[in-house]
Design a protein around this motif. Structure first.
Motif, PDB file in Angstrom:
ATOM      1  N   LEU A  71      43.626  -6.418 -13.529  1.00  0.00           N
ATOM      2  CA  LEU A  71      42.339  -7.003 -13.922  1.00  0.00           C
ATOM      3  C   LEU A  71      41.875  -8.029 -12.885  1.00  0.00           C
ATOM      4  CD1 LEU A  71      40.119  -7.572 -16.193  1.00  0.00           C
ATOM      5  CD2 LEU A  71      41.602  -9.477 -16.830  1.00  0.00           C
ATOM      6  N   VAL A  72      42.776  -8.908 -12.482  1.00  0.00           N
ATOM      7  CA  VAL A  72      42.422  -9.955 -11.508  1.00  0.00           C
ATOM      8  C   VAL A  72      42.086  -9.328 -10.153  1.00  0.00           C
ATOM      9  CG1 VAL A  72      43.348 -11.919 -10.192  1.00  0.00           C
ATOM     10  CG2 VAL A  72      43.669 -11.799 -12.670  1.00  0.00           C
ATOM     11  N   LYS A  73      42.846  -8.321  -9.755  1.00  0.00           N
ATOM     12  CA  LYS A  73      42.579  -7.634  -8.485  1.00  0.00           C
ATOM     13  C   LYS A  73      41.168  -7.040  -8.477  1.00  0.00           C
ATOM     14  CE  LYS A  73      44.731  -4.264  -5.398  1.00  0.00           C
ATOM     15  NZ  LYS A  73      45.809  -3.253  -5.257  1.00  0.00           N
ATOM     16  N   GLU A  74      40.745  -6.516  -9.626  1.00  0.00           N
ATOM     17  CA  GLU A  74      39.424  -5.878  -9.723  1.00  0.00           C
ATOM     18  C   GLU A  74      38.294  -6.907  -9.861  1.00  0.00           C
ATOM     19  OE1 GLU A  74      36.858  -3.127 -12.860  1.00  0.00           O
ATOM     20  OE2 GLU A  74      39.032  -3.298 -13.126  1.00  0.00           O
ATOM     21  N   CYS A  75      38.506  -7.916 -10.716  1.00  0.00           N
ATOM     22  CA  CYS A  75      37.406  -8.814 -11.102  1.00  0.00           C
ATOM     23  C   CYS A  75      37.404 -10.162 -10.372  1.00  0.00           C
ATOM     24  CB  CYS A  75      37.444  -9.071 -12.608  1.00  0.00           C
ATOM     25  SG  CYS A  75      37.164  -7.587 -13.580  1.00  0.00           S
ATOM     26  N   VAL A  76      38.524 -10.528  -9.754  1.00  0.00           N
ATOM     27  CA  VAL A  76      38.607 -11.813  -9.046  1.00  0.00           C
ATOM     28  C   VAL A  76      39.131 -11.542  -7.630  1.00  0.00           C
ATOM     29  CG1 VAL A  76      39.334 -14.228  -9.267  1.00  0.00           C
ATOM     30  CG2 VAL A  76      39.301 -12.769 -11.303  1.00  0.00           C
ATOM     31  N   PRO A  77      38.340 -10.840  -6.810  1.00  0.00           N
ATOM     32  CA  PRO A  77      38.851 -10.395  -5.494  1.00  0.00           C
ATOM     33  C   PRO A  77      39.230 -11.534  -4.549  1.00  0.00           C
ATOM     34  CG  PRO A  77      36.477  -9.978  -5.708  1.00  0.00           C
ATOM     35  CD  PRO A  77      36.973 -10.371  -7.061  1.00  0.00           C
ATOM     36  N   HIS A  78      38.689 -12.756  -4.787  1.00  0.00           N
ATOM     37  CA  HIS A  78      39.043 -13.864  -3.893  1.00  0.00           C
ATOM     38  C   HIS A  78      40.454 -14.391  -4.137  1.00  0.00           C
ATOM     39  CE1 HIS A  78      37.447 -16.073  -7.456  1.00  0.00           C
ATOM     40  NE2 HIS A  78      38.453 -16.882  -7.181  1.00  0.00           N
ATOM     41  N   ALA A  79      41.057 -14.043  -5.279  1.00  0.00           N
ATOM     42  CA  ALA A  79      42.406 -14.530  -5.607  1.00  0.00           C
ATOM     43  C   ALA A  79      43.445 -13.638  -4.929  1.00  0.00           C
ATOM     44  CB  ALA A  79      42.604 -14.531  -7.119  1.00  0.00           C
ATOM     45  N   LYS A  80      44.068 -14.147  -3.902  1.00  0.00           N
ATOM     46  CA  LYS A  80      45.066 -13.359  -3.157  1.00  0.00           C
ATOM     47  C   LYS A  80      46.466 -13.718  -3.668  1.00  0.00           C
ATOM     48  CE  LYS A  80      41.672 -11.900  -0.563  1.00  0.00           C
ATOM     49  NZ  LYS A  80      41.038 -10.605  -0.884  1.00  0.00           N
ATOM     50  N   ILE A  81      46.883 -13.045  -4.719  1.00  0.00           N
ATOM     51  CA  ILE A  81      48.175 -13.342  -5.358  1.00  0.00           C
ATOM     52  C   ILE A  81      49.174 -12.244  -4.995  1.00  0.00           C
ATOM     53  CG2 ILE A  81      49.363 -13.728  -7.561  1.00  0.00           C
ATOM     54  CD1 ILE A  81      46.532 -14.441  -8.712  1.00  0.00           C
ATOM     55  N   PRO A  82      50.319 -12.603  -4.409  1.00  0.00           N
ATOM     56  CA  PRO A  82      51.324 -11.581  -4.101  1.00  0.00           C
ATOM     57  C   PRO A  82      51.773 -10.862  -5.369  1.00  0.00           C
ATOM     58  CG  PRO A  82      51.855 -13.674  -3.034  1.00  0.00           C
ATOM     59  CD  PRO A  82      50.746 -13.948  -4.007  1.00  0.00           C
TER      60      PRO A  82
END
Length: 284
Positions: free
Chosen positions: A27-38
């Motif tokens: 969900l975060v990868k799709e909707c919060v693209p600025h969050a670069k979380i390993p």
């Protein structure tokens, strides 16, 4: 215009499954693209970061604003705000619709602080969260306080003198550290910032930076109690929380919230089950 402060607190009140991690991460990868979380479905740190980034999605969903109708913006020093689509909104209302926010977490507690108004009014906002416990586990409170003395001024160190007793020292230390964290994040400072440049005189309710009064700030201090299930055991955890928001007033103000009733109007508590349940709705 009075910018109201709202806080959402999410407790990771149980262990999460690999499947739940993947749903949150995707969900975060799709909707919060600025969050670069390993990506690491075995890491609680990765999950904390991920679920923190879901809080703005949940907040905007509660406001019934489609994900297509807003974008996440950021200043040069990392201060985030949400800008809504100007479509179907009068220009004056659009200018007042910016949502400044900051995300923070410690162990089992994740939080988001936000306010709405003009962009320059809302970005200087920060949240500090500090669990009332020693690190590493089992170390004496006095030794723990001594290990963090470099973050305190001599006056602040006098507030956590060992002779005051473990309970008082730990509580005061966590108040000081959460206030400093909230302010540092509110002004967009980086991790290398020297925390001893700030001084919070709790008895006098004053704050100084580089020995100059911090004027125009509102600081709120409150405590959060969680019941957290780890394996088959429920553990009680306590957290000291602090908010910092620049209102531009002549003086700075401290607001202390000592009971749950005080918090109901502006702090919302949810848990990981509630967040995971609404994942399908957060992409809409």
């Amino acid at each position: 215009m009075e910018c109201p402060i709202l806080v959402w607190m999410l407790s990771i009140n149980r262990d999460v499954t690999t499947d739940e991690y993947e749903k949150c991460y995707n969900l975060v990868k799709e909707c919060v693209p600025h969050a670069k979380i390993p990506h690491d479905n075995t890491s609680i740190e990765s999950f904390r970061q991920t679920i923190c980034e879901m809080l703005p999605l949940l907040m905007m969903r509660h406001r019934r604003i489609s994900r297509m109708k807003w974008k996440d913006c950021v200043t040069s020093n990392g201060k985030h705000w949400i800008e809504q689509s100007p479509d179907d909104m009068p220009p004056e209302k659009f200018l007042q619709s910016m949502i400044g926010y900051h995300l923070a977490y410690d162990n089992s507690l994740c939080g988001m602080i936000m306010t709405q108004g003009r962009q320059r009014q809302v970005i200087n906002i920060g949240l500090g969260i500090k669990q009332l416990c020693v690190e590493p586990r089992g170390v004496a409170v006095a030794a723990y306080a001594e290990s963090l003395a470099h973050k305190l001024t001599p006056l602040e160190q006098s507030f956590v003198a060992p002779e005051l007793g473990d309970e008082v020292v730990l509580r005061r230390l966590c108040i000081l550290l959460s206030l400093k964290a909230a302010y540092i994040k509110a002004v967009g400072q980086n991790r290398a910032f020297d925390w001893s440049r700030l001084e919070f005189n709790i008895p006098d309710e004053t704050a100084r930076g580089d020995d100059h009064p911090l004027q125009g700030w509102e600081f709120r201090v409150f405590k959060a109690q969680l019941g957290v299930q780890r394996s088959s055991t429920v553990i009680e955890e306590s957290y000291q929380c602090a908010c910092a928001f620049f209102r531009g007033t002549k003086e700075s103000k401290f607001i202390w919230h000592d009971n749950a009733k005080d918090l109901e109007a502006w702090v919302q508590f949810i848990n990981v089950d509630q967040m995971i349940k609404v994942i399908p709705k957060l992409t809409a």
